[in-house]
Design a protein around this motif. Structure first.
Motif, PDB file in Angstrom:
ATOM      1  N   LEU A 193      -5.121   0.314   1.476  1.00 49.92           N
ATOM      2  CA  LEU A 193      -4.902   0.517   2.906  1.00 49.92           C
ATOM      3  C   LEU A 193      -6.159   0.161   3.683  1.00 49.92           C
ATOM      4  O   LEU A 193      -6.097  -0.521   4.711  1.00 49.92           O
ATOM      5  CB  LEU A 193      -4.508   1.970   3.184  1.00 49.92           C
ATOM      6  CG  LEU A 193      -4.334   2.349   4.645  1.00 49.92           C
ATOM      7  CD1 LEU A 193      -3.128   1.638   5.228  1.00 49.92           C
ATOM      8  CD2 LEU A 193      -4.203   3.846   4.792  1.00 49.92           C
ATOM      9  N   ARG A 194      -7.292   0.597   3.185  1.00 48.46           N
ATOM     10  CA  ARG A 194      -8.558   0.315   3.864  1.00 48.46           C
ATOM     11  C   ARG A 194      -8.831  -1.185   3.915  1.00 48.46           C
ATOM     12  O   ARG A 194      -9.220  -1.726   4.949  1.00 48.46           O
ATOM     13  CB  ARG A 194      -9.668   1.053   3.133  1.00 48.46           C
ATOM     14  CG  ARG A 194     -10.990   0.960   3.778  1.00 48.46           C
ATOM     15  CD  ARG A 194     -11.989   1.800   3.039  1.00 48.46           C
ATOM     16  NE  ARG A 194     -13.326   1.424   3.457  1.00 48.46           N
ATOM     17  CZ  ARG A 194     -14.373   2.160   3.310  1.00 48.46           C
ATOM     18  NH1 ARG A 194     -14.265   3.321   2.720  1.00 48.46           N
ATOM     19  NH2 ARG A 194     -15.546   1.756   3.722  1.00 48.46           N
ATOM     20  N   GLY A 238      -4.072   3.431  -3.510  1.00 54.93           N
ATOM     21  CA  GLY A 238      -3.367   3.198  -2.256  1.00 54.93           C
ATOM     22  C   GLY A 238      -4.280   3.293  -1.058  1.00 54.93           C
ATOM     23  O   GLY A 238      -4.193   2.484  -0.125  1.00 54.93           O
ATOM     24  N   PHE A 239      -5.181   4.285  -1.062  1.00 50.86           N
ATOM     25  CA  PHE A 239      -6.132   4.420   0.046  1.00 50.86           C
ATOM     26  C   PHE A 239      -7.055   3.219   0.108  1.00 50.86           C
ATOM     27  O   PHE A 239      -7.341   2.700   1.197  1.00 50.86           O
ATOM     28  CB  PHE A 239      -6.941   5.710  -0.099  1.00 50.86           C
ATOM     29  CG  PHE A 239      -7.968   5.875   0.978  1.00 50.86           C
ATOM     30  CD1 PHE A 239      -7.591   6.214   2.267  1.00 50.86           C
ATOM     31  CD2 PHE A 239      -9.310   5.675   0.713  1.00 50.86           C
ATOM     32  CE1 PHE A 239      -8.534   6.357   3.271  1.00 50.86           C
ATOM     33  CE2 PHE A 239     -10.262   5.815   1.701  1.00 50.86           C
ATOM     34  CZ  PHE A 239      -9.873   6.159   2.995  1.00 50.86           C
ATOM     35  N   TYR A 240      -7.536   2.749  -1.041  1.00 50.42           N
ATOM     36  CA  TYR A 240      -8.415   1.583  -1.057  1.00 50.42           C
ATOM     37  C   TYR A 240      -7.683   0.349  -0.532  1.00 50.42           C
ATOM     38  O   TYR A 240      -8.228  -0.410   0.274  1.00 50.42           O
ATOM     39  CB  TYR A 240      -8.936   1.328  -2.474  1.00 50.42           C
ATOM     40  CG  TYR A 240      -9.767   0.089  -2.571  1.00 50.42           C
ATOM     41  CD1 TYR A 240     -11.064   0.056  -2.067  1.00 50.42           C
ATOM     42  CD2 TYR A 240      -9.266  -1.073  -3.140  1.00 50.42           C
ATOM     43  CE1 TYR A 240     -11.836  -1.081  -2.128  1.00 50.42           C
ATOM     44  CE2 TYR A 240     -10.025  -2.222  -3.200  1.00 50.42           C
ATOM     45  CZ  TYR A 240     -11.309  -2.216  -2.697  1.00 50.42           C
ATOM     46  OH  TYR A 240     -12.060  -3.353  -2.758  1.00 50.42           O
ATOM     47  N   THR A 270       0.833  -1.202   0.000  1.00 46.98           N
ATOM     48  CA  THR A 270       0.000   0.000   0.000  1.00 46.98           C
ATOM     49  C   THR A 270       0.866   1.250   0.000  1.00 46.98           C
ATOM     50  O   THR A 270       0.595   2.214  -0.708  1.00 46.98           O
ATOM     51  CB  THR A 270      -0.915  -0.011   1.232  1.00 46.98           C
ATOM     52  OG1 THR A 270      -1.666  -1.205   1.224  1.00 46.98           O
ATOM     53  CG2 THR A 270      -1.848   1.177   1.223  1.00 46.98           C
ATOM     54  N   GLY A 286      -2.982   7.466  -5.595  1.00 52.64           N
ATOM     55  CA  GLY A 286      -3.374   7.776  -4.225  1.00 52.64           C
ATOM     56  C   GLY A 286      -4.693   7.121  -3.854  1.00 52.64           C
ATOM     57  O   GLY A 286      -4.839   6.569  -2.761  1.00 52.64           O
ATOM     58  N   LEU A 287      -5.672   7.154  -4.783  1.00 52.45           N
ATOM     59  CA  LEU A 287      -6.950   6.491  -4.534  1.00 52.45           C
ATOM     60  C   LEU A 287      -6.778   4.978  -4.423  1.00 52.45           C
ATOM     61  O   LEU A 287      -7.375   4.340  -3.551  1.00 52.45           O
ATOM     62  CB  LEU A 287      -7.950   6.828  -5.634  1.00 52.45           C
ATOM     63  CG  LEU A 287      -8.511   8.243  -5.618  1.00 52.45           C
ATOM     64  CD1 LEU A 287      -9.377   8.487  -6.847  1.00 52.45           C
ATOM     65  CD2 LEU A 287      -9.310   8.469  -4.353  1.00 52.45           C
ATOM     66  N   PHE A 298       1.414   4.737  -2.751  1.00 49.91           N
ATOM     67  CA  PHE A 298       1.463   6.159  -2.438  1.00 49.91           C
ATOM     68  C   PHE A 298       2.760   6.802  -2.925  1.00 49.91           C
ATOM     69  O   PHE A 298       2.771   7.926  -3.406  1.00 49.91           O
ATOM     70  CB  PHE A 298       1.347   6.385  -0.924  1.00 49.91           C
ATOM     71  CG  PHE A 298      -0.045   6.298  -0.396  1.00 49.91           C
ATOM     72  CD1 PHE A 298      -1.044   7.141  -0.854  1.00 49.91           C
ATOM     73  CD2 PHE A 298      -0.366   5.363   0.564  1.00 49.91           C
ATOM     74  CE1 PHE A 298      -2.334   7.062  -0.361  1.00 49.91           C
ATOM     75  CE2 PHE A 298      -1.653   5.270   1.055  1.00 49.91           C
ATOM     76  CZ  PHE A 298      -2.633   6.130   0.592  1.00 49.91           C
TER      77      PHE A 298
END
Length: 132
Positions: free
Chosen positions: A45-46, A41-43, A5, A38-39, A9
């Motif tokens: 990470l979640r 990576g955020f997904y 993840t 970034g999106l 980023f």
């Protein structure tokens, strides 16, 4: 998974820095790539936080039910339902042989679908306890 993840980023920034250091100019497409990665990576990470630290909490008060998904590092938005006419159902997940599903809590105007996958016989026992 956290390293993977983190790479989503940081990889666009490394690519942009190497592109600019090679003598090319800054381009608007760089911002699109940063946003896209970034999106993603955020997904990721979640999802990785949910699989590692995630749990659901359901609070029953006299007049309302509160549902919250906790990811360990952050919490998802609370869902509040008034307890006027609750109904509980089971949604089967996966193969039929696995006999697993999730609990669905419904009222006339809203629905909460739990994310925790459980054996169907345990969900039936839970529904019996909740209706009594």
């Amino acid at each position: 998974m956290f390293l993977f993840t983190f790479l989503f980023f940081i990889s666009p920034l490394i690519g942009i820095a190497s592109f600019i250091s090679a003598g090319y100019r800054f381009h608007f497409g760089f911002l699109i790539w940063i946003g896209l990665f970034g999106l993603m990576g955020f997904y990721l990470l979640r999802v990785s936080l949910w699989n590692t630290y995630g749990y659901e909490t359901i609070f029953f008060n006299e007049q309302k039910l509160t549902y919250e998904a906790n990811y360990g590092w952050f919490k998802d938005g609370k869902k509040v339902i008034t307890i006027s006419s609750l109904s509980f159902t089971i949604k089967q997940i996966g193969y039929e042989e696995d006999k697993k599903g999730t609990l669905i809590i419904e009222t006339d105007d809203s629905c909460i679908e739990c994310a925790t996958k459980m054996p169907i016989h345990e969900i039936k026992e839970l529904i019996e306890k909740l209706t009594n």
